[in-house]
Structure formats: C-alpha cells, structure tokens
Design an enzyme around this catalytic site. Structure first.
Site, PDB file in Angstrom:
ATOM      1  CB  SER A   1      -8.335   1.102   5.370  1.00  0.00           C
ATOM      2  OG  SER A   1      -9.075   2.285   5.260  1.00  0.00           O
TER       3      SER A   1
ATOM      4  CB  SER B   1      -8.087   3.953   2.503  1.00  0.00           C
ATOM      5  OG  SER B   1      -7.242   3.303   3.438  1.00  0.00           O
TER       6      SER B   1
ATOM      7  CE  LYS C   1      -3.990   2.007   2.466  1.00  0.00           C
ATOM      8  NZ  LYS C   1      -4.849   1.896   3.661  1.00  0.00           N
TER       9      LYS C   1
HETATM   10  N1  GLN Z   1     -13.084   4.613   5.901  1.00  0.00           N
HETATM   11  C1  GLN Z   1     -12.522   5.087   7.118  1.00  0.00           C
HETATM   12  C2  GLN Z   1     -12.103   6.531   6.957  1.00  0.00           C
HETATM   13  O1  GLN Z   1     -12.385   7.080   5.959  1.00  0.00           O
HETATM   14  C3  GLN Z   1     -11.362   4.227   7.532  1.00  0.00           C
HETATM   15  C4  GLN Z   1     -10.119   4.488   6.782  1.00  0.00           C
HETATM   16  C5  GLN Z   1      -8.962   3.641   7.198  1.00  0.00           C
HETATM   17  O2  GLN Z   1      -9.099   2.625   7.863  1.00  0.00           O
HETATM   18  N2  GLN Z   1      -7.784   4.103   6.815  1.00  0.00           N
HETATM   19  O3  GLN Z   1     -11.530   7.125   7.796  1.00  0.00           O
END
Ligand code: GLN
Length: 498
Positions: A176, A152, A77
C-alpha cells in the site's frame, strides 16, 4: 515553490527566502484549488497546520537548531492516530472519532517540526489497491482523473503528485505504499518490519503492517525515513538497533560493484509490455552506473498471494473485533431495551463496507477449528518458504528488483467488482511483507502505450534499508539526466491549478 522537493523547500526556509507559514499556506491553497477533483484528503487541519508552521518560524527566528525537514508540510494517511484530529481509516465505523493520543510516528513528525496538513484518503482499513474501498469516495490519479491512484494509500501518493504536499506518510501491509507510488510516479518506501513504530497505527494485519515515507525524490524519502524510524518501547515488535544510514546512501547513490538480482518469477507474461520495457531500461542504467545484474529465482513466490490472503484476513478478523459500537465512533440501533449484541451487529452491518466484511468472514473461516491447520497453518508454512527464498537470493545479490506493479493505473471502476483481479495488483509487493524485509518503489518512466507512470521495485535484506536508497538514488539520477526534468513535470495540468 510547491513543485520543489522537500529538501529544497527546507533550504529556502533556512536562507530566509520563504517562511514555513507561507509555504504551508501555499499548500493549503493548492489543496483548496484541486482537491475537489483529486480527493486526496479526508480532513484538512488548516488551523493546526498554520499554528505548527508559526511555531517553527518562531523557533527559527530565536535561532534554535532545527531538524532538516522543520517547517515542511506533510500529508498523513488516515490510519495513523493524531490527537484530537478525526481518524476514520476510510471507514464509516470510525466516523466522528477523535483519538486521545498521538501515534509514535506523529510524535516524531511533530518533534521534527514537520507541519501536518491533514489526513489522506485510503481504502477502508487499508484493504484494497485502488482507494475505491474508501467509504468516503475514491481518490483520483492526478495523471488522469479517470484512473485510480493505487491503494490502499492512494490519498498520500496522489497528494504528492498533485503538489498538495511534498511529503506523506503511508502504511504498507501488502504493497500500500509502493503500488500507489508506482502508479502516481512518486517514491514510496516500506521499511524493514520493526523499523518504524506501529504504536498508534490502527491495526489491519499486525505481523505485516509497516508505516513508511512517501515523497517525490529518493533523498526526501530518506530524510523522512530518518525522522520516523528507530526503536520504540511502546511497540513490542520494534527493532532495538541503530537506524540504517538511509540519508547518506541517498546522497551518494553509489551502486558500483553492487550485485542487483532480478527476480525471475516477478517479471513474466502477466506484466504490461510498457512496464517490462521500462524495467529493462532501468536495469541497463544501473549496469551503466557500475552495478552487476544477475538473475535469481524465488520459486515459492508463486504462493505468496494465496498465503497473504489467508494471513492478512485472519489477523484482520481478530483486530477488527474491537470495533464493537461500544468503544469508538459509530453506534447504531441503541434504543431503549436494545441488547448489546443487536447494537454490535447493527453497527458492524452498517459501519463496515463490503471488502472489510469479506476479509472478516474469510479470516474467521480460516481460523475456525477444523480448518485452522489446513488454511492458516499452511499459509504460515508458505511464509517460511518465502523467507527462505529471500535468504537464498540474498546470498547471490545485495538487493533484488522487479517491476512494482504489473500494470499502470487502471480506470476507476474497472476492477471494483472483481476482488481477485484487484488482489493481483500486489503480486510483486506482497513477498516483501511476508518476509518482513524492506521494499521501495521509484519511478522508472512512463509506459509508451498509455503515458502513465511505471514503478521500479528494490528489495533489501532486513535492516539493510540503506541499500534500497543507494540503488533508488542512482536510478533517479540516471533517469533525470535522460529526461532533463523530473517525471512529475510531465504531468498534465489539473484544472484549478496554475
Ligand atoms: N492491497 C493489499 C490488500 O488489499 C495490500 C493492502 C496494504 O498494503 N494495506 O490487502
């Protein structure tokens, strides 16, 4: 070969059936063939990957003792720094930046002989649930290219489902790793907070961020977990105690006598019918395998999402202050006589996307004097209540379970202009981050109404990550014998693929 598990690829290298260079080349070819459609990668390091593969092949030829994943390719990532390799976090503000050092996770991957193919697409600074917030365009779900791959870390999970890599690294601040795993039919694990070093993980919300393994099987995830986990003096929040025995747990997959707690609050009307039916079926399979299913209640989970959207933006507003046009990447408006302040303002105006700006503004507001106690302070109290709910629930059950995500993959664009609808994707994953415990998503089949993958979430107490692997492996084995072939064999073929 590319459809095999990482564990099988490794055996094929040990037996001499294939070399790491051949395996790496096959994955790079696959990326060239399908990534125009999937867009899982932001950067492919062809040369670096081939030279890492060559080094592993040479070490093997010399008879050196190698780790269990040596020579296996992996997708990283783009929020973890790798020396000399572009790292953007999906943001224009970091365009052109090449980090001068390796994240501890990257050092450990390299030491294990794992071949890093490249950097995967993500929502900008890991803020989002669909990968649509990437400044470089969305990733497409290999199950249906018109749908999101989750976020994400959509690039990491999509790369697994598209057979571009057998292993990937994700990060999970609010879901994410797990939500992308759920909607792509893959496995994703958020280890206990402090279980994997955050050194070199570009910070979004430091008290919640955690890197973890993504794979196509539970055993592969466990093998990768053991490579990246363990104490790191460079991360002050790293836990200095032995790594949970996750590989042993994944191999045995024994749930006999285990108490599995269904969280009442994470299984209600807001969940898609097919998600709920797959969840019920998975519970039956676990019961058949010898687990005892009980119901638990965690009443404060109702406030988790609201508290998360105060704590995460607050921490992000502070963490993202470092992108000041002076130290990294982009610099806009740097003409003769321009003040530092105007360069900073212009660069941040141009360099950050809408969602990142929204979070910085929300967080700055929540931390401002006069509002601090009402917002940030209250959210921290809610966090304590959520931890207490978990502690109480874990006196009644060894692990807790729920659907990972309330729906299957939605259409690209469907929720892009509705932040609240987007945030609701993480309703079942966020409590785990708030409490710092471990969470895993394993595939539990396809929803009958749309034939798209559904994830089953397993949560375990801090540093008891092995329990998730026991349950995950048991469910995976039961479902495999029911289906006769892995879930991903049902994936519609991508154009350009063979
Ligand atoms: N979807 C969540 C956010 O927008 C979690 C994102 C994540 O785990 N990096 O913050």
């Amino acid at each position: 070969m590319i459809t095999r598990s990482a564990h099988e690829m490794s055996s094929a290298m040990v037996s001499g059936e294939i070399t790491s260079q051949e395996l790496t080349k096959a994955h790079l070819d696959r990326i060239s063939a399908v990534d125009k459609e999937v867009h899982a990668f932001l950067h492919v390091d062809t040369e670096g990957a081939m030279s890492q593969a060559k080094a592993v092949d040479e070490a093997r030829a010399r008879g050196e003792k190698l780790g269990p994943l040596a020579g296996v390719p992996l997708a990283l990532k783009d929020v973890l720094v790798q020396k000399g390799i572009p790292t953007t976090c999906g943001s224009k503000i970091l365009e052109g930046w090449r980090p001068p050092y390796d994240a501890t996770v990257v050092t450990r991957l390299k030491n294990a002989g794992i071949v890093i193919l490249g950097k995967t697409n993500m929502d900008e600074f890991a803020m989002g649930s669909s990968t649509e917030n990437s400044a470089y365009g969305p990733t497409h779900n290999p199950w249906d290219l018109s749908r999101i791959p989750g976020g994400s870390g959509g690039g990491s999970s999509a790369s697994l489902a598209a057979f571009q890599a057998p292993l990937a690294i994700g990060t999970d601040t609010g879901g994410s790793i797990r939500q992308p795993a759920a909607v792509t039919g893959t496995v994703g694990v958020k280890p206990t907070y402090g279980g994997v070093s955050r050194y070199g993980l570009v910070a979004f919300s430091s008290s919640l961020d955690q890197a973890g393994p993504c794979a196509r099987t539970v055993l592969d995830a466990a093998l990768l977990h053991e490579v990246i986990a363990g104490h790191d003096p460079k991360d002050a929040t790293s836990i200095d105690s032995p790594v949970p025995q996750v590989v042993a747990a994944a191999r045995s997959g024994d749930v006999k006598g285990m108490k599995i707690g269904v969280v009442k609050e994470l299984n209600g009307d807001g969940y898609q019918a097919g998600v709920r039916s797959r969840f019920e079926e998975s519970l039956e399979l676990l019961a058949k395998a010898g687990a005892e299913i009980v119901e638990v209640s965690c009443p404060n989970f109702e406030y988790a999402l609201a508290a998360y959207y105060l704590i995460a933006p607050s921490e992000c507003s502070s963490n993202l202050a470092r992108f000041d046009a002076m130290r990294y990447g982009l610099r806009v408006g740097d003409s003769d006589g321009a003040s530092a302040e105007s360069v900073m303002n212009l660069t941040r105006e141009v360099g950050f996307g809408r969602e990142v700006k929204r979070r910085i503004i929300l967080g700055t507001y929540a931390l401002s004097s006069g509002y601090f106690d009402a917002y940030y302070g209250s959210a921290q109290k809610v966090r304590t209540l959520i931890m207490q709910d978990f502690t109480k629930a874990f006196t009644k059950a060894d692990v807790l379970v729920s659907p990972t995500s309330p729906t299957t993959a939605f259409k690209i664009g469907e929720k892009a202009n509705d932040p609240l609808a987007m945030y609701l994707n993480d309703i079942a994953t966020i409590p785990v981050n708030m409490a710092g415990i471990g969470g895993m998503s394993v595939p539990s089949g396809l929803a009958p109404e749309d034939n798209l993958p559904v994830g089953f979430q397993i949560m375990a107490p801090a540093m008891q990550d092995q329990r998730m692997y026991s349950v995950g492996a048991s469910l995976e084995a039961s479902l495999l014998s029911q289906w006769g072939a892995p879930l991903l064999s049902k994936i519609p073929a991508l154009a350009g693929s063979k």
